[in-house]
Write a protein that holds these residues in place. Structure first.
Motif, PDB file in Angstrom:
ATOM      1  N   GLN A   1      31.636 -13.193 -35.408  1.00 43.02           N
ATOM      2  CA  GLN A   1      32.753 -13.814 -34.707  1.00 43.02           C
ATOM      3  C   GLN A   1      33.041 -15.227 -35.208  1.00 43.02           C
ATOM      4  OE1 GLN A   1      34.672 -12.173 -32.649  1.00 43.02           O
ATOM      5  NE2 GLN A   1      33.404 -10.320 -32.860  1.00 43.02           N
ATOM      6  N   SER A   2      32.033 -16.093 -35.204  1.00 43.29           N
ATOM      7  CA  SER A   2      32.249 -17.500 -35.587  1.00 43.29           C
ATOM      8  C   SER A   2      32.139 -17.746 -37.073  1.00 43.29           C
ATOM      9  CB  SER A   2      31.236 -18.399 -34.861  1.00 43.29           C
ATOM     10  OG  SER A   2      29.903 -18.083 -35.273  1.00 43.29           O
ATOM     11  N   GLY A   3      31.474 -16.854 -37.801  1.00 49.38           N
ATOM     12  CA  GLY A   3      31.312 -17.018 -39.244  1.00 49.38           C
ATOM     13  C   GLY A   3      30.268 -18.038 -39.634  1.00 49.38           C
ATOM     14  N   LYS A   4      29.392 -18.432 -38.709  1.00 52.32           N
ATOM     15  CA  LYS A   4      28.357 -19.403 -39.024  1.00 52.32           C
ATOM     16  C   LYS A   4      27.118 -18.721 -39.593  1.00 52.32           C
ATOM     17  CE  LYS A   4      29.729 -22.839 -35.567  1.00 52.32           C
ATOM     18  NZ  LYS A   4      29.293 -23.628 -34.383  1.00 52.32           N
ATOM     19  N   LEU A   5      26.424 -19.452 -40.443  1.00 54.70           N
ATOM     20  CA  LEU A   5      25.221 -18.927 -41.085  1.00 54.70           C
ATOM     21  C   LEU A   5      24.098 -18.819 -40.051  1.00 54.70           C
ATOM     22  CD1 LEU A   5      23.792 -18.227 -43.853  1.00 54.70           C
ATOM     23  CD2 LEU A   5      23.029 -20.611 -43.852  1.00 54.70           C
ATOM     24  N   ILE A   6      23.412 -17.644 -40.093  1.00 57.64           N
ATOM     25  CA  ILE A   6      22.259 -17.480 -39.202  1.00 57.64           C
ATOM     26  C   ILE A   6      20.981 -17.207 -39.982  1.00 57.64           C
ATOM     27  CG2 ILE A   6      23.694 -16.646 -37.277  1.00 57.64           C
ATOM     28  CD1 ILE A   6      22.832 -13.802 -38.007  1.00 57.64           C
ATOM     29  N   PHE A   7      21.137 -16.816 -41.311  1.00 57.04           N
ATOM     30  CA  PHE A   7      19.932 -16.561 -42.105  1.00 57.04           C
ATOM     31  C   PHE A   7      20.284 -16.641 -43.589  1.00 57.04           C
ATOM     32  CE2 PHE A   7      17.289 -13.723 -44.625  1.00 57.04           C
ATOM     33  CZ  PHE A   7      16.023 -14.197 -44.334  1.00 57.04           C
ATOM     34  N   SER A   8      19.310 -17.130 -44.392  1.00 55.01           N
ATOM     35  CA  SER A   8      19.458 -17.143 -45.853  1.00 55.01           C
ATOM     36  C   SER A   8      18.087 -16.989 -46.485  1.00 55.01           C
ATOM     37  CB  SER A   8      20.099 -18.444 -46.334  1.00 55.01           C
ATOM     38  OG  SER A   8      20.148 -18.478 -47.742  1.00 55.01           O
ATOM     39  N   SER A   9      18.020 -16.148 -47.543  1.00 60.57           N
ATOM     40  CA  SER A   9      16.754 -15.988 -48.264  1.00 60.57           C
ATOM     41  C   SER A   9      16.478 -17.187 -49.162  1.00 60.57           C
ATOM     42  CB  SER A   9      16.789 -14.698 -49.091  1.00 60.57           C
ATOM     43  OG  SER A   9      17.812 -14.767 -50.062  1.00 60.57           O
ATOM     44  N   SER A  10      17.481 -18.032 -49.411  1.00 59.43           N
ATOM     45  CA  SER A  10      17.317 -19.261 -50.215  1.00 59.43           C
ATOM     46  C   SER A  10      17.995 -20.400 -49.474  1.00 59.43           C
ATOM     47  CB  SER A  10      17.920 -19.091 -51.615  1.00 59.43           C
ATOM     48  OG  SER A  10      17.282 -18.060 -52.320  1.00 59.43           O
ATOM     49  N   PRO A  11      17.360 -20.915 -48.439  1.00 62.46           N
ATOM     50  CA  PRO A  11      18.013 -21.949 -47.610  1.00 62.46           C
ATOM     51  C   PRO A  11      18.241 -23.265 -48.337  1.00 62.46           C
ATOM     52  CG  PRO A  11      15.705 -21.681 -46.995  1.00 62.46           C
ATOM     53  CD  PRO A  11      16.004 -20.584 -47.953  1.00 62.46           C
TER      54      PRO A  11
END
Length: 595
Positions: free
Chosen positions: A201-211
């Motif tokens: 919905q908001s398009g915000k990042l919640i996870f990344s394998s390479s933060p």
């Protein structure tokens, strides 16, 4: 590359045929070998049971051709710039002179035209090949990243269904579990991609394998707006988007993560950071290979063009040589050409014009002969008429004296007789000069010492008290190849002309000097302090029938010029009015040694 543990292979990558087992007793350090066209490096670390083998295909030929291509390009560019700079310097930045210096002959123009066509063909083929390879590589990478996205999507959807995840908060909690984190890390490692998950919905990042990419601000923590719109509002299942980090471009794959009911609970992004490097590597390697091939093709084309242009222009060279052999005084042989091509048309036209030229030359020669005879007849008549008039008057006077029984008839008869003899001698001289000019005697060339001849000629003037003579003749011998009698005639004529050029009230100073000049010539200089010759008369001095004296035929200097030129020499003069004249006779020195 192959990785071994206790002599057994546990990982390999590449086309090299790695052995299944290795000797575990190898010494520590690095060892280089060569095998099956590969350069192999084996590394055995200390205090470790593992080994690493790195194999690289030997590319000495590729390296040699690449180095040769660069050297050839640098050499070719340097020579071209040097030649162009030299032409610019010689032209003094004058455009017309630059174009004139830049002009090429036919052979070079054909040669350069062939090379330009080859070079432009190389550019066109290289650009087309590069564009085609780049497009194909991009399409392949887009397909790969799309396939990776589909596989990773299935893997994550499997975990979502397995854990009965219904909403995004539940999925965020699942992402904190080590099992899923390890699974995502393994997937990212296997496919060499980064896995990012955004809220639906908001398009915000919640996870990344390479933060780290997000921590340092290289990637945005908000999903790409265009990708978000294409997925949520255009009804697409997945979307490939071209993105960039400043000037660095890459592909990203976007798709939905769904629960078991098919509801979208998140957006999966796979940024393929290595895509740009792969495209440049694939395209660059092909271009380098093409350049290496093109260099050799260019060299071969240059050599082939040289022989082609030489063969094409050879016939024109032959024709030009035949042009130089055209002689209007003899029959010229026509050219032969067996082919009915452009050169054949040129040869036919040349032969046709040659026949016309011969016909025209015959007509011109006939007209010139007729004109020469008319001019000679006119001149002979004029020269003969001059002495006839005083002869006629003397005879008429004698006739009247006889009729009148003049008492001094004896004296008058003697005077008339002397006049007639003098005019008859003048007529004889005129006839002799015209005869000699009309038909010059055969030259009898021989090697002789010119100084001896000049001593003989100048000896005749030693007793002349009316003029002062200075003869500077070297004692060392100077040999020439000429006709001795004709040379005596020339020198005598020049000395006599010098004597006759002295005004009545002036004592003559006449000199003859012999010197060696450049180009292996000897110069005879006859000088006087006479009346001199003005510019207008000087232009006609060596023409037949022209004379600066009140008597004579005007043939002396014309005959001298003809004689000297037949000896391979030349005659010219310098003169200052009322100060004197210098005549120069230049003759080639003969290579002659007395026996």
């Amino acid at each position: 590359m192959g990785i071994y543990d206790h002599g057994k292979i546990i990982s390999r990558k590449g086309l090299y045929a790695f052995p299944q087992k290795l000797n575990d007793a190898e010494e520590h350090g690095v060892k280089f070998t060569s095998n099956s066209g590969y350069s192999v490096m084996r590394y055995v670390p200390e205090n470790h049971s593992g080994q690493v083998i790195i194999a690289k295909k030997e590319t000495w030929l590729y390296l040699f051709t690449t180095l040769f291509a660069y050297i050839f390009f640098i050499y070719f560019a340097t020579i071209s710039l040097y030649i162009l700079g030299n032409i610019i310097a010689r032209s003094n930045l004058d455009y017309k002179r630059f174009i004139n210096l830049l002009s090429l002959n036919l052979r070079l123009r054909v040669h350069v035209a062939i090379l330009i066509v080859v070079f432009l063909s190389f550019i066109a083929v290289g650009y087309s090949t590069s564009y085609y390879l780049s497009s194909r590589t991009k399409d392949k990478l887009k397909t790969d990243v799309s396939n990776f996205g589909q596989l990773i999507q299935k893997e994550l959807n499997f975990y979502i269904e397995k854990n009965n995840i219904q909403s995004l908060p539940e999925f965020k909690e699942l992402l904190q579990q080590p099992e899923l984190l390890n699974a995502i890390s393994d997937i990212a490692y296997r496919f060499n991609v980064i896995i990012n998950i955004f809220q639906n919905q908001s398009g915000k990042l919640i996870f990344s394998s390479s933060p780290d990419f997000f921590h340092y601000g290289l990637l945005s923590k908000q999903v790409n707006a265009k990708a978000y719109h294409m997925l949520n509002h255009s009804g697409l299942e997945h979307y490939i988007h071209n993105e960039n980090i400043e000037n660095f471009q890459y592909f990203s794959s976007y798709c939905f993560l769904k629960n078991k009911f098919g509801q979208n609970i998140g957006i999966l992004q796979l940024p393929y950071i290595s895509s740009n490097r792969i495209i440049n590597s694939e395209t660059g390697s092909i271009l380098i290979t093409l350049i290496n091939i093109y260099v050799f093709v260019f060299l071969f084309s240059s050599i082939l063009a040289f022989f082609i242009t030489q063969r094409v222009t050879k016939q024109f060279t032959i024709i030009v040589k035949e042009f130089t052999k055209i002689n209007l005084t003899k029959t010229n042989q026509p050219l032969k050409w067996t082919y009915n091509d452009e050169i054949g048309l040129l040869v036919k036209e040349y032969n046709r014009m040659l026949r016309k030229l011969e016909n025209s030359s015959m007509i011109i020669a006939k007209n010139e002969r007729d004109m020469a005879w008319r001019e000679m007849a006119k001149q002979v008549a004029h020269e003969i008429k001059n002495p006839l008039t005083p002869m006629k008057l003397s005879l008429q006077m004698l006739e009247r004296a006889i009729k009148n029984n003049n008492p001094n008839i004896t004296e008058m008869t003697a005077r008339v007789t002397n006049t007639l003899i003098e005019q008859i001698d003048n007529l004889t001289l005129i006839a002799t000069n015209f005869s000699n000019f009309a038909k010059m005697p055969e030259l009898n060339k021989e090697n002789f010492n010119i100084n001896e001849v000049l001593f003989t000629v100048t000896g005749m003037y030693n007793d002349d008290e009316s003029n002062e003579f200075l003869f500077l003749i070297p004692e060392y011998p100077i040999y020439v190849l000429a006709d001795k009698s004709q040379l005596i005639r020339v020198v005598t004529n020049l000395i006599q002309n010098a004597i006759q050029a002295i005004p009545n009230k002036r004592r003559g100073n006449i000199s003859l000097e012999v010197t060696k000049i450049k180009n292996n010539f000897v110069r005879i200089t006859v000088s006087d302090n006479g009346e001199g010759i003005d510019l207008e008369k000087g232009k006609k001095l060596f023409q037949p029938y022209f004379t600066t004296k009140t008597s004579g035929t005007g043939l002396g200097l014309a005959m001298c010029k003809d004689i000297i030129e037949q000896f391979g020499g030349k005659i010219h003069f310098d003169s200052v009015v009322d100060q004197g004249t210098d005549f120069y006779v230049d003759l080639p020195i003969a290579d002659y040694k007395e026996a």
